[in-house]
Scaffold this motif. Structure first.
Motif, mmCIF file in Angstrom:
data_model
loop_
_atom_site.group_PDB
_atom_site.id
_atom_site.type_symbol
_atom_site.label_atom_id
_atom_site.label_comp_id
_atom_site.label_asym_id
_atom_site.label_seq_id
_atom_site.Cartn_x
_atom_site.Cartn_y
_atom_site.Cartn_z
ATOM 1 N N MET A 62 0.831 -1.213 0.000
ATOM 2 C CA MET A 62 0.000 0.000 0.000
ATOM 3 C C MET A 62 0.870 1.270 0.000
ATOM 4 S SD MET A 62 -2.553 1.415 2.987
ATOM 5 C CE MET A 62 -2.915 -0.139 3.717
ATOM 6 N N LEU A 63 2.101 1.150 0.589
ATOM 7 C CA LEU A 63 2.965 2.321 0.732
ATOM 8 C C LEU A 63 4.329 2.088 0.113
ATOM 9 C CD1 LEU A 63 2.316 3.116 4.521
ATOM 10 C CD2 LEU A 63 1.060 3.960 2.524
ATOM 11 N N GLU A 64 4.954 3.165 -0.368
ATOM 12 C CA GLU A 64 6.361 3.087 -0.748
ATOM 13 C C GLU A 64 7.053 4.378 -0.334
ATOM 14 O OE1 GLU A 64 6.780 2.532 -4.938
ATOM 15 O OE2 GLU A 64 6.102 4.552 -5.438
ATOM 16 N N VAL A 65 8.355 4.250 -0.105
ATOM 17 C CA VAL A 65 9.160 5.405 0.304
ATOM 18 C C VAL A 65 9.909 5.912 -0.914
ATOM 19 C CG1 VAL A 65 11.088 6.152 1.776
ATOM 20 C CG2 VAL A 65 9.394 4.523 2.650
ATOM 21 N N ARG A 66 9.795 7.215 -1.160
ATOM 22 C CA ARG A 66 10.516 7.815 -2.296
ATOM 23 C C ARG A 66 11.139 9.129 -1.865
ATOM 24 N NH1 ARG A 66 5.782 7.096 -6.013
ATOM 25 N NH2 ARG A 66 5.633 9.356 -6.157
ATOM 26 N N GLU A 67 12.129 9.559 -2.615
ATOM 27 C CA GLU A 67 12.692 10.890 -2.390
ATOM 28 C C GLU A 67 11.692 11.933 -2.873
ATOM 29 O OE1 GLU A 67 15.683 12.035 -1.048
ATOM 30 O OE2 GLU A 67 15.908 9.968 -0.356
ATOM 31 N N VAL A 68 11.545 12.999 -2.134
ATOM 32 C CA VAL A 68 10.670 14.103 -2.542
ATOM 33 C C VAL A 68 11.551 15.352 -2.649
ATOM 34 C CG1 VAL A 68 8.503 15.293 -2.062
ATOM 35 C CG2 VAL A 68 8.983 13.107 -0.949
ATOM 36 N N PRO A 69 11.590 15.986 -3.808
ATOM 37 C CA PRO A 69 12.472 17.151 -3.934
ATOM 38 C C PRO A 69 12.251 18.156 -2.808
ATOM 39 C CG PRO A 69 11.559 16.568 -6.062
ATOM 40 C CD PRO A 69 10.848 15.708 -5.043
ATOM 41 N N GLY A 70 13.336 18.519 -2.153
ATOM 42 C CA GLY A 70 13.278 19.528 -1.095
ATOM 43 C C GLY A 70 12.795 19.028 0.248
ATOM 44 N N LYS A 71 12.405 17.744 0.344
ATOM 45 C CA LYS A 71 11.860 17.249 1.618
ATOM 46 C C LYS A 71 12.599 16.024 2.151
ATOM 47 C CE LYS A 71 6.940 18.287 0.706
ATOM 48 N NZ LYS A 71 5.621 17.608 0.655
ATOM 49 N N GLY A 72 13.571 15.509 1.427
ATOM 50 C CA GLY A 72 14.171 14.232 1.830
ATOM 51 C C GLY A 72 13.281 13.095 1.357
ATOM 52 N N ARG A 73 13.138 12.079 2.213
ATOM 53 C CA ARG A 73 12.253 10.972 1.834
ATOM 54 C C ARG A 73 10.808 11.282 2.217
ATOM 55 N NH1 ARG A 73 15.630 7.076 5.552
ATOM 56 N NH2 ARG A 73 15.473 9.052 6.666
ATOM 57 N N GLY A 74 9.891 10.592 1.559
ATOM 58 C CA GLY A 74 8.478 10.720 1.900
ATOM 59 C C GLY A 74 7.791 9.389 1.647
ATOM 60 N N VAL A 75 6.574 9.250 2.143
ATOM 61 C CA VAL A 75 5.817 7.997 2.019
ATOM 62 C C VAL A 75 4.663 8.221 1.047
ATOM 63 C CG1 VAL A 75 4.510 6.250 3.280
ATOM 64 C CG2 VAL A 75 6.425 7.407 4.395
ATOM 65 N N PHE A 76 4.515 7.325 0.083
ATOM 66 C CA PHE A 76 3.500 7.483 -0.963
ATOM 67 C C PHE A 76 2.544 6.284 -0.990
ATOM 68 C CE2 PHE A 76 4.960 11.178 -3.336
ATOM 69 C CZ PHE A 76 6.214 11.364 -2.765
#
Ligand SMILES: C[S@@+](CC[C@H](N)C(=O)[O-])C[C@H]1O[C@@H](n2cnc3c(N)ncnc32)[C@H](O)[C@@H]1O
Length: 430
Positions: A1-15
């Motif tokens: 249901m979730l994956e961790v990705r890099e988010v520009p300007g925020k470090g990692r994030g959960v999607f």
């Protein structure tokens, strides 16, 4: 249901990797580390942080630590679980804290020692071949630690002998010195030791990622912290001022003795629940502080405590408001909200999907986005902020299948409100 990705300007994030339904539990996770706040520790179990006064027979139930006698547990099962858990009040942590000179240290500094002592114990166990301790050390090492903009709370009252100088270095050196002394006193191996730089980095990770576990409301209405919890995955959820998930904890969920619970500490898992449907590919976001906070307070907290400037659509929109618009927001907000509810089906505002980067969307995509619609901000706050006076909690739908229809539940006071009641309140306030 979730994956961790890099988010520009925020470090990692959960999607979200699939559509998530409003109310669904998107993440349930036990803590990596859980430790008491020094000032309130006597009122809570030193293993699971359950409030002693939430137990059916609190006087009979409190089990003191058999070694130091300075902390208590809500059951013998929790006392045994703490002794067996290197990241809790185990023999090494108990001995280390008992040997540590805490004279003159502030509440925050002593709480920081609770955290650092657990890190030392985990390092020592990991060096001795404990794979679970090694995994926990690695997870803590993996937490974000943005450069400090303001001192860690433990640094805000200078340590004795340091005069008025409360700089990061001096306080960390003071805590580090006392801890090193205690490690030597209990004969801990070199693997447990931290350098001052490692201690400073661990404190930054703790400040950025630690979730304050709130105590139940005191009779005077004040809400104090009972402890801090660090989580591996929950620590990856970024902030937004119109979030799409809310955190629920259940530290005092059952008054049953721990021996009848599934296992000691079963009450410590955190849960994140979707506020509304979340499309696949959207980032999960939580608010790091109460939703009703005004723009200036939100901006200041993001800068000072978390080292970033919030540029979310709500902040962008509210930054354009004049003083009179802020003052008018109360009444007009209600009308705007009704208009929004009527114009859309609530979903367009509730999902505020226009304000999120598409998967893979970068800063350019973010810059093209404007502020949130003022009516949507009003509707969001009216719908998701708990109406109980002084609560400031967030209402989230109960999980699908919970058998309670269209009920929303507050993550702070537990108050429930149905969608129909919300609509009736909106109409009545018109
Ligand atoms: C609890 S961590 C969240 C996970 C983090 N992004 C990571 O990579 O581990 C909090 C840190 O994430 C970053 N962050 C969270 N929300 C943000 C936002 N809306 N904009 C920019 N940075 C954010 C900040 O560096 C903040 O100190």
């Amino acid at each position: 249901m979730l994956e961790v990705r890099e988010v520009p300007g925020k470090g990692r994030g959960v999607f979200a990797t699939r559509t998530i339904t409003g109310g669904e539990v998107v993440l349930r996770e036990p803590p990596l580390l859980l430790y008491p706040q020094q000032s309130t520790a006597a009122a809570f179990c030193s293993f699971c942080l359950r409030a002693f006064n939430s137990l059916e027979d609190s006087a009979a139930a409190v089990v003191p630590c058999g070694t130091c006698g300075r902390v208590g547990f809500c059951s013998s099962a929790c006392a045994a679980a703490a002794a067996a858990d290197v990241g809790s009040h185990c023999a090494a942590v108990c001995g280390l804290l008992a040997a540590c000179n805490t004279a003159g240290l502030s509440d925050e500094q002593q709480t920081a020692l609770q955290f650092l002592a657990r890190c030392c114990a985990l390092r020592q166990a990991a060096a001795a071949g404990d794979a679970a301790a090694a995994a926990r050390c690695a997870a803590i090492a993996g937490l974000a630690a943005p450069p400090p903009l303001v001192p860690h709370p433990a640094e805000q009252q200078s340590a004795p002998g340091t005069g008025s100088n409360s700089s990061t270095d001096v306080v960390v050196r003071e805590l580090h010195g006392r801890l090193s002394h205690a490690l030597a006193a209990i004969g801990a191996g070199p693997a447990a030791a931290l350098s001052p730089a490692e201690a400073a980095e661990l404190l930054r990770k703790e400040a950025t990622n630690g979730y304050g576990v709130m105590a139940p409301s005191a009779p005077d209405g004040e809400r104090r912290i009972r402890g801090t919890a660090l989580y591996a995955q929950a620590s990856l959820i970024n902030h937004e001022c119109l979030p799409n998930v809310a955190r629920f904890d259940r530290f005092d969920a059952s008054s049953a003795p721990a021996s009848s619970a599934p296992h000691p500490g079963a009450n410590t898992a955190v849960e994140f629940r979707a506020l509304h449907d979340i499309p696949a590919g959207e980032e999960l976001t939580q608010s790091y502080f109460p939703l009703p906070w005004p723009l200036a307070d939100r901006q200041q907290r993001c800068q000072e405590d978390y080292g970033f400037q919030c540029t979310c659509p709500r902040c962008k929109e509210e930054a354009t408001w004049s003083d009179s618009e802020w003052e008018a927001d109360g009444d007009a907000g209600m009308e705007d909200a009704l208009a929004a509810e009527g114009a859309a089906d609530g979903a367009a505002c509730g999902h505020h999907s226009h304000q999120h980067d598409a998967p893979g969307g970068g800063p350019a995509a973010a810059e093209q986005e404007g502020g949130a619609d003022p009516a949507c901000i009003s509707l969001f706050l009216l719908k998701y902020v708990c109406p109980a006076e002084g609560c400031y909690g967030t209402l989230a739908p109960l999980p699908p299948g919970a058998g309670a229809g269209d009920q929303y539940e507050c993550n702070m006071c537990g108050r429930r409100r149905s969608e129909a009641e919300f609509m009736a309140e909106l109409e009545a306030a018109q």
